[in-house]
Design a protein around this motif. Structure first.
Motif, mmCIF file in Angstrom:
data_model
loop_
_atom_site.group_PDB
_atom_site.id
_atom_site.type_symbol
_atom_site.label_atom_id
_atom_site.label_comp_id
_atom_site.label_asym_id
_atom_site.label_seq_id
_atom_site.Cartn_x
_atom_site.Cartn_y
_atom_site.Cartn_z
ATOM 1 N N GLY A 1 0.697 -1.113 0.140
ATOM 2 C CA GLY A 1 -0.072 0.014 -0.086
ATOM 3 C C GLY A 1 0.725 1.246 0.200
ATOM 4 N N GLU A 2 1.966 1.418 0.861
ATOM 5 C CA GLU A 2 2.816 2.466 0.963
ATOM 6 C C GLU A 2 3.555 2.675 -0.215
ATOM 7 O OE1 GLU A 2 4.430 2.627 5.122
ATOM 8 O OE2 GLU A 2 6.437 2.247 4.156
ATOM 9 N N VAL A 3 3.867 1.346 -1.058
ATOM 10 C CA VAL A 3 4.737 1.808 -2.214
ATOM 11 C C VAL A 3 3.675 2.247 -3.343
ATOM 12 C CG1 VAL A 3 6.155 0.520 -4.077
ATOM 13 C CG2 VAL A 3 6.491 -0.176 -1.488
ATOM 14 N N LEU A 4 2.766 1.622 -3.626
ATOM 15 C CA LEU A 4 1.818 2.218 -4.658
ATOM 16 C C LEU A 4 1.410 3.486 -4.257
ATOM 17 C CD1 LEU A 4 -0.165 -1.183 -5.685
ATOM 18 C CD2 LEU A 4 2.329 -0.512 -6.327
ATOM 19 N N LEU A 5 1.072 3.866 -3.191
ATOM 20 C CA LEU A 5 0.800 5.204 -2.810
ATOM 21 C C LEU A 5 1.791 6.194 -2.943
ATOM 22 C CD1 LEU A 5 -1.562 7.076 -1.666
ATOM 23 C CD2 LEU A 5 -0.309 7.073 0.416
ATOM 24 N N ALA A 6 3.168 5.843 -2.756
ATOM 25 C CA ALA A 6 4.103 6.607 -3.293
ATOM 26 C C ALA A 6 4.210 6.798 -4.687
ATOM 27 C CB ALA A 6 5.579 6.133 -2.596
ATOM 28 N N ALA A 7 4.056 5.719 -5.407
ATOM 29 C CA ALA A 7 4.077 5.869 -6.825
ATOM 30 C C ALA A 7 2.841 6.782 -7.375
ATOM 31 C CB ALA A 7 3.913 4.397 -7.479
ATOM 32 N N ALA A 8 1.973 6.750 -6.831
ATOM 33 C CA ALA A 8 0.716 7.524 -7.357
ATOM 34 C C ALA A 8 0.919 8.994 -6.875
ATOM 35 C CB ALA A 8 -0.528 6.999 -6.535
ATOM 36 N N GLU A 9 1.601 9.204 -5.911
ATOM 37 C CA GLU A 9 1.853 10.560 -5.679
ATOM 38 C C GLU A 9 3.404 11.137 -5.846
ATOM 39 O OE1 GLU A 9 1.118 10.679 -1.209
ATOM 40 O OE2 GLU A 9 -1.140 10.832 -1.669
ATOM 41 N N LYS A 10 3.989 10.592 -6.787
ATOM 42 C CA LYS A 10 5.295 10.709 -7.049
ATOM 43 C C LYS A 10 6.351 10.892 -6.162
ATOM 44 C CE LYS A 10 3.677 13.469 -11.003
ATOM 45 N NZ LYS A 10 4.253 14.375 -12.012
ATOM 46 N N ARG A 11 6.444 10.155 -5.206
ATOM 47 C CA ARG A 11 7.482 9.954 -3.948
ATOM 48 C C ARG A 11 8.222 8.759 -4.270
ATOM 49 N NH1 ARG A 11 5.375 8.712 0.126
ATOM 50 N NH2 ARG A 11 2.836 8.849 -0.223
ATOM 51 N N LEU A 12 8.134 8.199 -5.345
ATOM 52 C CA LEU A 12 8.817 6.948 -5.481
ATOM 53 C C LEU A 12 10.367 6.819 -5.303
ATOM 54 C CD1 LEU A 12 7.711 3.801 -5.818
ATOM 55 C CD2 LEU A 12 8.124 4.131 -8.201
ATOM 56 N N ASP A 13 10.786 7.938 -5.502
ATOM 57 C CA ASP A 13 12.362 8.204 -5.576
ATOM 58 C C ASP A 13 13.034 7.645 -4.191
ATOM 59 O OD1 ASP A 13 14.810 8.632 -6.900
ATOM 60 O OD2 ASP A 13 14.886 10.935 -6.310
ATOM 61 N N GLY A 14 13.966 6.764 -4.035
ATOM 62 C CA GLY A 14 14.446 6.552 -3.028
ATOM 63 C C GLY A 14 13.891 5.226 -2.199
ATOM 64 N N VAL A 15 12.626 4.757 -2.797
ATOM 65 C CA VAL A 15 12.143 3.399 -2.458
ATOM 66 C C VAL A 15 12.832 2.418 -2.683
ATOM 67 C CG1 VAL A 15 9.908 2.108 -2.232
ATOM 68 C CG2 VAL A 15 9.688 4.900 -2.013
ATOM 69 N N GLU A 16 12.879 1.450 -1.682
ATOM 70 C CA GLU A 16 13.493 0.265 -1.789
ATOM 71 C C GLU A 16 12.641 -1.049 -1.761
ATOM 72 O OE1 GLU A 16 17.288 -0.493 -0.312
ATOM 73 O OE2 GLU A 16 17.909 1.561 -1.466
#
Ligand code: AMP
Ligand code: GLY
Length: 425
Positions: free
Chosen positions: A305-320
């Protein structure tokens, strides 16, 4: 947060299963879902292609995140409409979804972006298509340009078969409008793999590798299907190859889309072939693969949930992403007669025993009738197992399937064979 998942197949069951197990997620709603998904989500009877109905549902439910599973809703612009009303959405807009919605668009863009792929021509005139097939010779590949649920690709062994396929498609008999344009492609020999990426604007995060089995029968014989089984990771994808797919396939195609004004947020699926002449791209999809998603979600340890929300909100940079080191394997059980004709409404028994034997059964084309589960589509179940080796995961899944009580079901007996051969035990 509350998450709305659109779709009702095995992929969406795996997504709901994983979302339910994500600390960030308090509630999963799925439209339309299926009788397996009810274990993991509240299912609402709105069809995955009913864009107006889905918009009304989103307004009513007010999810923090919408995850769109299948391609049709994406090509129809569901993501555009949701974003226009302020929803956080995981899944590309219609312009970017053309990468899957039109093989002719996709091949042109690959050509423009310098992405390695098979030599091809696009045709709408049956006589010109036939002339090309005769000039190039067999084996040769004929593809309906539009969406055909994974079945619109004919790998023809003879000129006659290819000409017949192209004429069937162009006449509208085979795949309706989806076949009004055909892509004719040089045949590529090699091993296939599925390389998926979470994409959010310029950030492209590789998922673990996987391998599907597209042909209906053991030893990769018979017609193409939407996928008869998959496992992850795929040992043919070394870290060096993964980097090459990122550099020479994923980055350039996402950049080429952006140059055309289509920003991509969602899953980029590159179907690749490892040929004697290097990597080639077979196709792009704009969503998780089905059945690849099942083993991938089984191995993913991060909070989906956290990862897909980060992608949706363009905060995916730095996610591993974190993965279970073990191997996951999914055997798809289909209705006898798939991918063409099959009977529906047959009772499927033994599902609890299949799970009690140490697997998870992801539902796809099932329905509930008078309190029992029946088949209601072509691809019906995805029996998924996790073990230290692919050979062990394979045995676990097939041993569990001995408990399935469904006369009209069919499955391949060799899912994972390439990896098992490599393991050499
Ligand atoms: P696609 O939907 O384009 O990925 O095609 C479905 C399947 O058809 C692929 O997964 C391959 O197994 C096969 N296929 C597609 N294109 C080719 C090609 N050019 N050469 C050999 N096999 C192909
Ligand atoms: N497994 C192939 C696909 O999802 O298109």
């Amino acid at each position: 947060m509350k998450v709305l998942v659109v779709g009702g197949g095995g992929r969406e069951h795996a997504l709901c299963w994983k979302l339910k197990r994500s600390a960030s997620v308090t509630e999963v709603v799925c439209a339309p879902g299926n009788p397996g998904i009810v274990q993991d989500a509240r299912c609402v009877n709105v069809g995955a292609e009913d864009i107006d109905g889905l918009m009304t549902l989103a307004r009513d439910e007010k999810p923090r995140l919408v995850v769109i599973g299948p391609e049709v809703a994406l090509v129809k612009g569901l993501a555009n409409q949701l974003r226009a009303e302020g929803f956080a959405v995981y899944g590309p807009d219609a312009a970017a979804a053309e990468l899957e919605g039109s093989k002719s668009f996709s091949k042109d863009l690959m050509h423009e972006a310098g992405v390695p792929t098979a030599k091809f021509e696009t045709h709408t005139d049956p006589d010109k298509a036939e002339a090309l097939i005769r000039a190039w010779g067999a084996p040769i590949v004929v593809k309906a340009s539009g969406l055909a649920a994974g079945k619109g690709v004919i790998v023809a062994q003879s000129i006659e078969e290819a000409v017949g396929a192209a004429r069937d498609m162009l006449s509208g008999n085979a795949f309706g409008d989806a076949g009004s344009q055909v892509v004719i492609e040089e045949f590529l020999a090699g091993e296939e793999a599925s390389c998926l990426f979470l994409v959010s604007g310029d950030t492209i995060l590789p998922l673990a590798s996987s391998q599907d089995h597209k042909a209906l029968l053991d030893d990769d014989l018979g017609p193409n299907t939407g996928g008869m089984g998959a496992y992850s990771p795929a040992p043919c994808i070394s870290p060096a190859i993964e980097q090459e797919v990122l550099k020479s396939i994923a980055r350039p195609i996402i950049a080429a889309l952006k140059a055309r004004g289509a920003e991509f947020i969602g899953t980029l699926y590159a179907g690749i072939m490892l040929t004697a002449n290097g990597l080639k791209t077979l196709e792009f999809n704009v969503r998780f693969g089905d059945p690849e998603c099942q083993p991938l979600m089984y191995r993913l340890q991060s909070d989906l949930g956290e990862v897909l929300l980060a992608a949706a909100e363009k905060r995916l940079d730095g996610v591993e992403l974190e993965w279970d080191e073990r191997k996951a394997l999914c055997v798809v059980v289909v209705s006898d007669g798939y991918p063409t004709d099959f009977e529906k409404g047959q009772v499927i028994g033994g599902l609890d025993a299949v799970e009690a034997a140490g697997t998870t059964v992801f539902h796809a084309g099932t329905a509930e009738q008078d309190g029992v589960i029946v088949n209601n589509g072509g691809r019906v179940l995805g029996v998924t197992a996790l073990a230290d080796t692919v050979a062990e995961a394979q045995s676990l899944a097939y041993d569990a399937l001995e408990n399935l009580n469904w006369q009209g079901g069919f499955y391949r007996k060799d899912i994972g064979y390439r990896a098992v051969q490599r393991e050499g035990v």
